[in-house]
Design a protein around this motif. Structure first.
Motif, PDB file in Angstrom:
ATOM      1  N   ASN A  21       2.773   5.857  -0.380  1.00  0.00           N
ATOM      2  CA  ASN A  21       2.016   5.895   0.869  1.00  0.00           C
ATOM      3  C   ASN A  21       0.528   5.667   0.635  1.00  0.00           C
ATOM      4  O   ASN A  21      -0.147   4.991   1.417  1.00  0.00           O
ATOM      5  N   GLU A  22       0.009   6.214  -0.462  1.00  0.00           N
ATOM      6  CA  GLU A  22      -1.408   6.002  -0.775  1.00  0.00           C
ATOM      7  C   GLU A  22      -1.688   4.537  -1.097  1.00  0.00           C
ATOM      8  O   GLU A  22      -2.754   4.011  -0.747  1.00  0.00           O
ATOM      9  N   ILE A  23      -0.739   3.886  -1.741  1.00  0.00           N
ATOM     10  CA  ILE A  23      -0.882   2.450  -2.019  1.00  0.00           C
ATOM     11  C   ILE A  23      -0.953   1.679  -0.706  1.00  0.00           C
ATOM     12  O   ILE A  23      -1.850   0.856  -0.487  1.00  0.00           O
ATOM     13  N   LEU A  24      -0.012   1.962   0.191  1.00  0.00           N
ATOM     14  CA  LEU A  24       0.096   1.202   1.439  1.00  0.00           C
ATOM     15  C   LEU A  24      -1.090   1.440   2.363  1.00  0.00           C
ATOM     16  O   LEU A  24      -1.625   0.505   2.964  1.00  0.00           O
ATOM     17  N   ASP A  40      -1.348  -5.428  -6.529  1.00  0.00           N
ATOM     18  CA  ASP A  40      -0.515  -5.646  -7.719  1.00  0.00           C
ATOM     19  C   ASP A  40       0.475  -4.499  -7.920  1.00  0.00           C
ATOM     20  O   ASP A  40       1.631  -4.709  -8.287  1.00  0.00           O
ATOM     21  N   GLU A  41       0.014  -3.274  -7.664  1.00  0.00           N
ATOM     22  CA  GLU A  41       0.878  -2.112  -7.839  1.00  0.00           C
ATOM     23  C   GLU A  41       2.008  -2.119  -6.801  1.00  0.00           C
ATOM     24  O   GLU A  41       3.153  -1.760  -7.113  1.00  0.00           O
ATOM     25  N   ALA A  42       1.692  -2.543  -5.587  1.00  0.00           N
ATOM     26  CA  ALA A  42       2.730  -2.638  -4.557  1.00  0.00           C
ATOM     27  C   ALA A  42       3.799  -3.643  -4.972  1.00  0.00           C
ATOM     28  O   ALA A  42       5.007  -3.408  -4.786  1.00  0.00           O
ATOM     29  N   GLY A  43       3.355  -4.761  -5.561  1.00  0.00           N
ATOM     30  CA  GLY A  43       4.319  -5.741  -6.046  1.00  0.00           C
ATOM     31  C   GLY A  43       5.121  -5.222  -7.212  1.00  0.00           C
ATOM     32  O   GLY A  43       6.341  -5.430  -7.293  1.00  0.00           O
ATOM     33  N   ARG A  44       4.457  -4.522  -8.126  1.00  0.00           N
ATOM     34  CA  ARG A  44       5.148  -3.992  -9.299  1.00  0.00           C
ATOM     35  C   ARG A  44       6.235  -3.003  -8.897  1.00  0.00           C
ATOM     36  O   ARG A  44       7.319  -2.986  -9.484  1.00  0.00           O
ATOM     37  N   ARG A  45       5.935  -2.199  -7.872  1.00  0.00           N
ATOM     38  CA  ARG A  45       6.919  -1.209  -7.401  1.00  0.00           C
ATOM     39  C   ARG A  45       7.961  -1.815  -6.460  1.00  0.00           C
ATOM     40  O   ARG A  45       8.891  -1.138  -6.057  1.00  0.00           O
ATOM     41  N   GLN A  48       9.103  -2.454  -0.282  1.00  0.00           N
ATOM     42  CA  GLN A  48       9.452  -3.229   0.904  1.00  0.00           C
ATOM     43  C   GLN A  48       8.508  -2.938   2.064  1.00  0.00           C
ATOM     44  O   GLN A  48       8.210  -3.826   2.875  1.00  0.00           O
ATOM     45  N   ASP A  49       8.022  -1.705   2.148  1.00  0.00           N
ATOM     46  CA  ASP A  49       7.102  -1.353   3.233  1.00  0.00           C
ATOM     47  C   ASP A  49       5.748  -2.035   3.088  1.00  0.00           C
ATOM     48  O   ASP A  49       4.933  -2.012   4.027  1.00  0.00           O
ATOM     49  N   ARG A  86      14.755 -10.144   2.084  1.00  0.00           N
ATOM     50  CA  ARG A  86      14.802 -10.988   3.271  1.00  0.00           C
ATOM     51  C   ARG A  86      13.502 -10.970   4.050  1.00  0.00           C
ATOM     52  O   ARG A  86      13.017 -12.003   4.503  1.00  0.00           O
ATOM     53  N   GLU A  87      12.911  -9.782   4.232  1.00  0.00           N
ATOM     54  CA  GLU A  87      11.677  -9.694   5.018  1.00  0.00           C
ATOM     55  C   GLU A  87      10.546 -10.458   4.329  1.00  0.00           C
ATOM     56  O   GLU A  87       9.758 -11.141   4.992  1.00  0.00           O
TER      57      GLU A  87
END
Length: 262
Positions: A21-24, A40-45, A48-49, A86-87
């Motif tokens: 949530n802190e990333i987003l 980059d961290e969102a991509g690494r993890r 989907q959100d 898909r999204e």
């Protein structure tokens, strides 16, 4: 977030320590260079959100990047490819179809779309295939869909001045079952075989192709399994015979290796 300006978000030494949530929630307000670390961290993890957040980042910079790559868009496109799903496919397709990504950043968008196996509008694919940048033309071959006008362009690209474009066009035609690419693929199989070439030649294979695949499968090298898999998928008596012989040979080899290790 503003283009190339530092925001007020605090610097985070280790984004990996943040919660999802802190990333987003941190991405929209982060400045340079924190925003890149968060994306980059969102991509690494593979969050989907993060897909709608990354979509908004890209659209925030619509109109930028005619002459230079837009770093925020580039980072977001790579992250979308890493997230997958898909999204992410739908968002990537819309970003390119809507003209949000332009100039040098478009090259990254095309590569990310190919990685996601996006189905782009035919008009977008055709524009990529006719691009002056050979890397874009080569990447666009991986985005092609079965349409007569696209096939016609791909056949023309078999004579492209760039070797990578010629190879990519031949592989695309082969995957679509178009026999116009057979001779080019045969030459590639002889001189510069790759897993992509092996996969692409199977749908258009004739007897000579089958023999070449059999030789490659018998080498026991890195492409042997790919060649055997290709032979197994070809509906031809010769391909079936060679595939069965190689499978039986492999089984005997494994049997004796197992006995020798006892």
């Amino acid at each position: 977030m503003q283009a190339s300006k530092t925001g007020t978000a605090p610097t985070v030494v280790n984004p990996a320590a943040l919660s999802d949530n802190e990333i987003l929630t941190g991405i929209p307000d982060a400045g340079i260079p924190l925003v890149f670390a968060l994306i980059d961290e969102a991509g690494r993890r593979k969050l989907q959100d993060a897909v709608p957040v990354l979509d908004r980042v890209c659209r925030l910079f619509t109109g930028f990047g005619i002459e230079r790559e837009v770093p925020e868009q580039a980072a977001s496109l790579r992250a979308l490819a890493s997230v997958g799903g898909r999204e992410a496919q739908l968002v990537m397709s819309r970003l390119l179809a809507d003209g949000v990504i332009q100039g040098p950043t478009l090259r990254i968008g095309a590569r990310a779309s190919a990685a996601l196996k996006c189905r782009l509008p035919a008009e977008t694919v055709l524009s990529f295939l006719s691009c002056s940048d050979p890397e874009m033309r080569a990447t666009a071959c991986d985005l092609t869909i079965p349409r007569a006008d696209i096939f016609a362009v791909l056949v023309g690209l078999l004579a492209d001045p760039d070797r990578n474009v010629r190879s990519s066009a031949a592989c695309a035609l082969g995957r679509h079952g178009r026999h116009e690419a057979r001779d080019v693929l045969k030459n590639l199989l002889r001189r510069a075989p790759t897993p992509t070439v092996v996969e692409a030649i199977a749908p258009v294979a004739d007897e000579e192709c089958i023999v070449l695949l059999g030789r490659l499968a018998r080498t026991g090298g890195g492409l042997a399994k790919a060649a055997l898999d290709a032979l197994s998928g070809i509906d031809d008596p010769l391909a079936l015979k060679i595939s069965d012989e190689l499978t039986e040979q492999e089984a005997w080899t494994e049997h004796y290796d197992a006995r020798g290790s006892l």
